[in-house]
Design a protein around this motif. Structure first.
Motif, mmCIF file in Angstrom:
data_model
loop_
_atom_site.group_PDB
_atom_site.id
_atom_site.type_symbol
_atom_site.label_atom_id
_atom_site.label_comp_id
_atom_site.label_asym_id
_atom_site.label_seq_id
_atom_site.Cartn_x
_atom_site.Cartn_y
_atom_site.Cartn_z
ATOM 1 N N MET A 123 -11.715 -25.135 24.991
ATOM 2 C CA MET A 123 -11.908 -24.925 26.419
ATOM 3 C C MET A 123 -10.808 -25.616 27.208
ATOM 4 N N VAL A 124 -10.427 -24.972 28.312
ATOM 5 C CA VAL A 124 -9.388 -25.490 29.198
ATOM 6 C C VAL A 124 -9.945 -25.510 30.619
ATOM 7 N N TRP A 125 -9.754 -26.631 31.309
ATOM 8 C CA TRP A 125 -10.146 -26.758 32.711
ATOM 9 C C TRP A 125 -8.900 -26.914 33.553
ATOM 10 N N LEU A 126 -8.929 -26.355 34.754
ATOM 11 C CA LEU A 126 -7.891 -26.545 35.759
ATOM 12 C C LEU A 126 -8.559 -27.293 36.905
ATOM 13 N N CYS A 127 -8.062 -28.472 37.220
ATOM 14 C CA CYS A 127 -8.723 -29.353 38.195
ATOM 15 C C CYS A 127 -7.777 -29.733 39.325
ATOM 16 N N LYS A 128 -8.340 -29.871 40.505
ATOM 17 C CA LYS A 128 -7.602 -30.425 41.640
ATOM 18 C C LYS A 128 -7.794 -31.940 41.589
ATOM 19 N N VAL A 129 -6.715 -32.668 41.761
ATOM 20 C CA VAL A 129 -6.769 -34.125 41.661
ATOM 21 C C VAL A 129 -7.813 -34.690 42.626
ATOM 22 N N GLN A 130 -7.801 -34.240 43.871
ATOM 23 C CA GLN A 130 -8.728 -34.782 44.862
ATOM 24 C C GLN A 130 -10.179 -34.554 44.438
ATOM 25 N N ASP A 131 -10.509 -33.351 43.969
ATOM 26 C CA ASP A 131 -11.867 -33.053 43.520
ATOM 27 C C ASP A 131 -12.246 -33.920 42.317
ATOM 28 N N PRO A 159 -15.303 -23.932 32.394
ATOM 29 C CA PRO A 159 -13.862 -24.049 32.157
ATOM 30 C C PRO A 159 -13.091 -22.853 32.714
ATOM 31 N N TYR A 160 -11.832 -23.077 32.930
ATOM 32 C CA TYR A 160 -10.881 -22.044 33.364
ATOM 33 C C TYR A 160 -10.775 -20.963 32.290
ATOM 34 N N VAL A 161 -10.744 -21.397 31.018
ATOM 35 C CA VAL A 161 -10.635 -20.486 29.875
ATOM 36 C C VAL A 161 -11.472 -21.028 28.718
ATOM 37 N N VAL A 162 -12.145 -20.127 28.015
ATOM 38 C CA VAL A 162 -12.807 -20.454 26.755
ATOM 39 C C VAL A 162 -12.171 -19.583 25.679
ATOM 40 N N ALA A 163 -11.531 -20.213 24.712
ATOM 41 C CA ALA A 163 -10.947 -19.491 23.581
ATOM 42 C C ALA A 163 -11.985 -19.504 22.463
ATOM 43 N N LYS A 164 -12.691 -18.405 22.326
ATOM 44 C CA LYS A 164 -13.771 -18.303 21.339
ATOM 45 C C LYS A 164 -13.233 -18.445 19.920
ATOM 46 N N ASN A 165 -13.940 -19.223 19.129
ATOM 47 C CA ASN A 165 -13.638 -19.402 17.700
ATOM 48 C C ASN A 165 -12.196 -19.843 17.435
ATOM 49 N N TYR A 166 -11.606 -20.541 18.366
ATOM 50 C CA TYR A 166 -10.214 -20.977 18.258
ATOM 51 C C TYR A 166 -9.990 -21.844 17.023
#
Length: 188
Positions: free
Chosen positions: A174-182, A159-166
């Motif tokens: 967890m947050v992902w940043l994705c390209k549409v084509q990929d 993931p782009y970011v993992v917020a531990k114990n959120y």
């Protein structure tokens, strides 16, 4: 019931059935995660999804909000949902506001009795195709559900970011940043 799956834009006629999907799947997801006792959180999540549907169906809703839903139908019954709109509060918090201008893939829910039949993948692919058509090049997605996190990690890597114990001890967000084509290539 007809087993053929179709993916369609949400209509006013579909609103109640889409909300029923949330009322079934959200408590089931919480239960599967071992947090089924968080009744206030479950109700908050359902109410939030209902409000998103309401926003998406407003004929004059602010086009900058850019909220839309797709639904999966098996015959005439709605069995799944997916949405796109502005990134949510958890993403804003977890990324220190870095993704505020990136839209979010959300509300991916498939009724438990039809999970594992490719409906989620069909919804994701249809949404990716629509984003591509709209000229949107990237989006974010997030999850606090461990089972979903494992699926996203297999598809998209770390993931782009993992917020531990959120969400409490041992429950990360967890947050992902994705390209549409990929994204479209990986889902196919």
């Amino acid at each position: 019931m007809d087993d053929k799956i179709t993916i369609e834009p949400l209509t006013q006629t579909d609103a109640d059935a889409a909300c029923q999907v949330f009322e079934t799947t959200i408590p089931a997801a919480f239960e599967q995660e071992g947090i089924g006792s968080l009744l206030d959180d479950i109700q908050h999540e359902i109410a939030h999804k209902r409000a998103l549907i309401h926003t998406a169906l407003q004929p004059d809703h602010n086009k900058e909000a850019n909220v839309f839903f797709l639904v999966a139908k098996m015959g005439k019954s709605i069995v799944g949902t997916i949405s796109y709109g502005p990134c949510g509060e958890e993403i804003r918090e977890c990324t220190d506001q870095r993704l505020n201008d990136i839209g979010e893939l959300g509300s991916l829910y498939v009724l438990p009795e039809v999970q594992g039949q490719g409906i989620g993948s069909a919804l994701i692919l249809a949404l990716g195709t629509e984003l591509q058509r709209l000229g949107i090049q990237q989006f974010c997605l997030d999850s606090g559900y461990r089972i979903a996190q494992q699926k996203w990690q297999r598809k998209f890597g770390e993931p782009y970011v993992v917020a531990k114990n959120y969400w409490g001890e041992g429950t990360d967000h967890m947050v992902w940043l994705c390209k549409v084509q990929d994204f479209i290539v990986k889902v196919k």
